[in-house]
Design a protein around this motif. Sequence first.
Motif, PDB file in Angstrom:
ATOM      1  N   SER A 184     -58.485 -20.924  -2.234  1.00 51.91           N
ATOM      2  CA  SER A 184     -57.292 -21.117  -3.044  1.00 51.91           C
ATOM      3  C   SER A 184     -56.087 -21.272  -2.128  1.00 51.91           C
ATOM      4  O   SER A 184     -56.157 -21.019  -0.928  1.00 51.91           O
ATOM      5  CB  SER A 184     -57.092 -19.939  -3.986  1.00 51.91           C
ATOM      6  OG  SER A 184     -56.691 -18.806  -3.257  1.00 51.91           O
ATOM      7  N   ARG A 185     -55.002 -21.698  -2.739  1.00 49.48           N
ATOM      8  CA  ARG A 185     -53.750 -21.834  -1.994  1.00 49.48           C
ATOM      9  C   ARG A 185     -52.661 -21.126  -2.766  1.00 49.48           C
ATOM     10  O   ARG A 185     -52.497 -21.359  -3.958  1.00 49.48           O
ATOM     11  CB  ARG A 185     -53.357 -23.303  -1.883  1.00 49.48           C
ATOM     12  CG  ARG A 185     -54.237 -24.080  -0.976  1.00 49.48           C
ATOM     13  CD  ARG A 185     -53.897 -25.537  -1.105  1.00 49.48           C
ATOM     14  NE  ARG A 185     -54.533 -26.303  -0.046  1.00 49.48           N
ATOM     15  CZ  ARG A 185     -54.225 -27.561   0.229  1.00 49.48           C
ATOM     16  NH1 ARG A 185     -53.302 -28.182  -0.482  1.00 49.48           N
ATOM     17  NH2 ARG A 185     -54.834 -28.190   1.198  1.00 49.48           N
ATOM     18  N   LEU A 186     -51.954 -20.292  -2.077  1.00 50.21           N
ATOM     19  CA  LEU A 186     -50.843 -19.596  -2.706  1.00 50.21           C
ATOM     20  C   LEU A 186     -49.540 -20.233  -2.243  1.00 50.21           C
ATOM     21  O   LEU A 186     -49.236 -20.278  -1.054  1.00 50.21           O
ATOM     22  CB  LEU A 186     -50.864 -18.114  -2.335  1.00 50.21           C
ATOM     23  CG  LEU A 186     -49.768 -17.280  -2.986  1.00 50.21           C
ATOM     24  CD1 LEU A 186     -50.044 -17.102  -4.465  1.00 50.21           C
ATOM     25  CD2 LEU A 186     -49.657 -15.925  -2.310  1.00 50.21           C
ATOM     26  N   GLN A 187     -48.791 -20.725  -3.230  1.00 52.99           N
ATOM     27  CA  GLN A 187     -47.491 -21.321  -2.927  1.00 52.99           C
ATOM     28  C   GLN A 187     -46.529 -20.220  -2.512  1.00 52.99           C
ATOM     29  O   GLN A 187     -46.381 -19.229  -3.211  1.00 52.99           O
ATOM     30  CB  GLN A 187     -46.982 -22.017  -4.195  1.00 52.99           C
ATOM     31  CG  GLN A 187     -46.090 -23.199  -3.929  1.00 52.99           C
ATOM     32  CD  GLN A 187     -46.844 -24.371  -3.322  1.00 52.99           C
ATOM     33  OE1 GLN A 187     -47.916 -24.699  -3.792  1.00 52.99           O
ATOM     34  NE2 GLN A 187     -46.293 -24.982  -2.284  1.00 52.99           N
ATOM     35  N   LEU A 188     -45.895 -20.380  -1.372  1.00 53.87           N
ATOM     36  CA  LEU A 188     -44.972 -19.350  -0.917  1.00 53.87           C
ATOM     37  C   LEU A 188     -43.548 -19.706  -1.342  1.00 53.87           C
ATOM     38  O   LEU A 188     -43.178 -20.876  -1.362  1.00 53.87           O
ATOM     39  CB  LEU A 188     -45.036 -19.219   0.608  1.00 53.87           C
ATOM     40  CG  LEU A 188     -46.418 -18.878   1.167  1.00 53.87           C
ATOM     41  CD1 LEU A 188     -46.402 -18.928   2.681  1.00 53.87           C
ATOM     42  CD2 LEU A 188     -46.873 -17.507   0.696  1.00 53.87           C
ATOM     43  N   SER A 189     -42.787 -18.673  -1.657  1.00 52.64           N
ATOM     44  CA  SER A 189     -41.439 -18.923  -2.170  1.00 52.64           C
ATOM     45  C   SER A 189     -40.573 -19.623  -1.134  1.00 52.64           C
ATOM     46  O   SER A 189     -39.662 -20.369  -1.458  1.00 52.64           O
ATOM     47  CB  SER A 189     -40.801 -17.608  -2.596  1.00 52.64           C
ATOM     48  OG  SER A 189     -40.928 -16.664  -1.560  1.00 52.64           O
ATOM     49  N   LYS A 190     -40.873 -19.390   0.149  1.00 50.82           N
ATOM     50  CA  LYS A 190     -40.056 -20.016   1.193  1.00 50.82           C
ATOM     51  C   LYS A 190     -40.527 -21.433   1.517  1.00 50.82           C
ATOM     52  O   LYS A 190     -40.053 -22.045   2.455  1.00 50.82           O
ATOM     53  CB  LYS A 190     -40.105 -19.162   2.455  1.00 50.82           C
ATOM     54  CG  LYS A 190     -41.513 -19.034   2.985  1.00 50.82           C
ATOM     55  CD  LYS A 190     -41.550 -18.605   4.439  1.00 50.82           C
ATOM     56  CE  LYS A 190     -42.958 -18.759   4.950  1.00 50.82           C
ATOM     57  NZ  LYS A 190     -43.124 -18.476   6.345  1.00 50.82           N
TER      58      LYS A 190
END
Lengths: 206, 257
Positions: free
Chosen positions: A138-144
Amino acid sequence: MNIQFKFLILLAGFMVSSMLHAQDIEHDPATLLKQTTNNIFIKLNENMEEFTADPSGLQQLIKTELMPLLDIDYAARLILGRAGRGIEKEKIDSFSQCMSTLLISRYATGLLEFRSTEQLQVLPLRGELNEKLTRVRSRLQLSKGGYAPIDYAFHKTAAGWKAFDVIVEGISYVTTYRNQIMPDVQANGIDSVIARLSSGELELTD
Amino acid sequence: MRTKKPAGLYCLIFLSMLMSACAGTQNRHTDPQNDPWEGFNRKVYAFNNGMDKVVRPVAVAYDTVIPDPVQRGVGNFFRNLEYPVTFVNQVLQGKFKQGAASTGRFLVNSTVGLLGFFDVASRMGIPFYNEDIGQTLATWGYEDSRYLMLPIFGPSTLRDGIGRYADSFYHPVGYYTRKEKTYWPFILRGVDQRARFLSQDAELEQAYDPYVLMRDVWLQNRKYQIHDGDPPLTDYDLYLEDDVAEPDPEPDTPDRQ
């Protein structure tokens, strides 16, 4: 390496892996992962205010929804490795129990940071599904900006597929903690490690 | 992490001299890693921790004073400068398609992205690849290399230490440092990179064995880079086998030397 996001990622990892709970075990883990992520986020969004005010409700949610889907006992055995040799089963159980308790309280804290399922993208399985072991990516979108790749190792138990390891940018939690816990147990004994885990003196996740 | 300087060669020579006189001691309670120079590496690790007493406060000040968007810009700027090293090694590994993407990324970010301060390419969906000579050597077959803690630069392997030195000749920062005899870009990049790891200091300090934690994390992540994000899954069975296999050595039996 984005490790500062490790905890959030780990959290998300275990959170999404809850899809295995009460689901048809014939489904492939990636599909279930996606479905259950959605379910969890819905519950979280509905109760966000309540949970923010009193995290115990959230801890309960994690306990009932998430924990049955993780094979903490198996992870504990992998982490203890040869250091667990000759140690009574009760002590191994309480070590594993300590890990669960720590994970629950950590997730409860970190879960409140999440707002939407958009942040997590589960990639389809790539023919790695075998009888007893598979990896979901999976890929987690980072806020930065950018994303962190997270893999989950699942194995098939009598109760269906369960997650036992999270791998962030190639860094496996089981492997990493194993090399911290094993020598600690060898040097100080399992009782000392359990005591320090329960008192919070010994951190399990960052 | 990817800092270079001209004194690198002397460092390596010095290191190899030191190491030849330094028998390593493997920690027998952790999984066997390729770390035969552990004894030496731990000394360098201690040295680096000493250096960090100076570097960390500077990084903290930088992190406090410089606004986040500017820090991001600095990070983007240096990341963009990785391009020549990445491209050369993409070619050496036959990754032409990725090389084209990296070239496009470099061109976009260097122009529209104002010398790389803005990562416009990522917003356009152009992926970032990262290659270097160490990774090239690994794909050519030199994958298993012993762990080597470098002074100042930190975790590495013998292979990656050599690669880092070779890369420094055509890396823009290394090239500039040599040509202009000024260490400022090198230092700025070092401080910027150190600032990124501040949030992990507590975890490292609390670890049972910080040296082992850093080594394990670094080696695993390096393997991940070598395999372009797709390393083989850990052999977990091995972890279990070893709680039954490997019988306790019996110190009182005289027949085994």
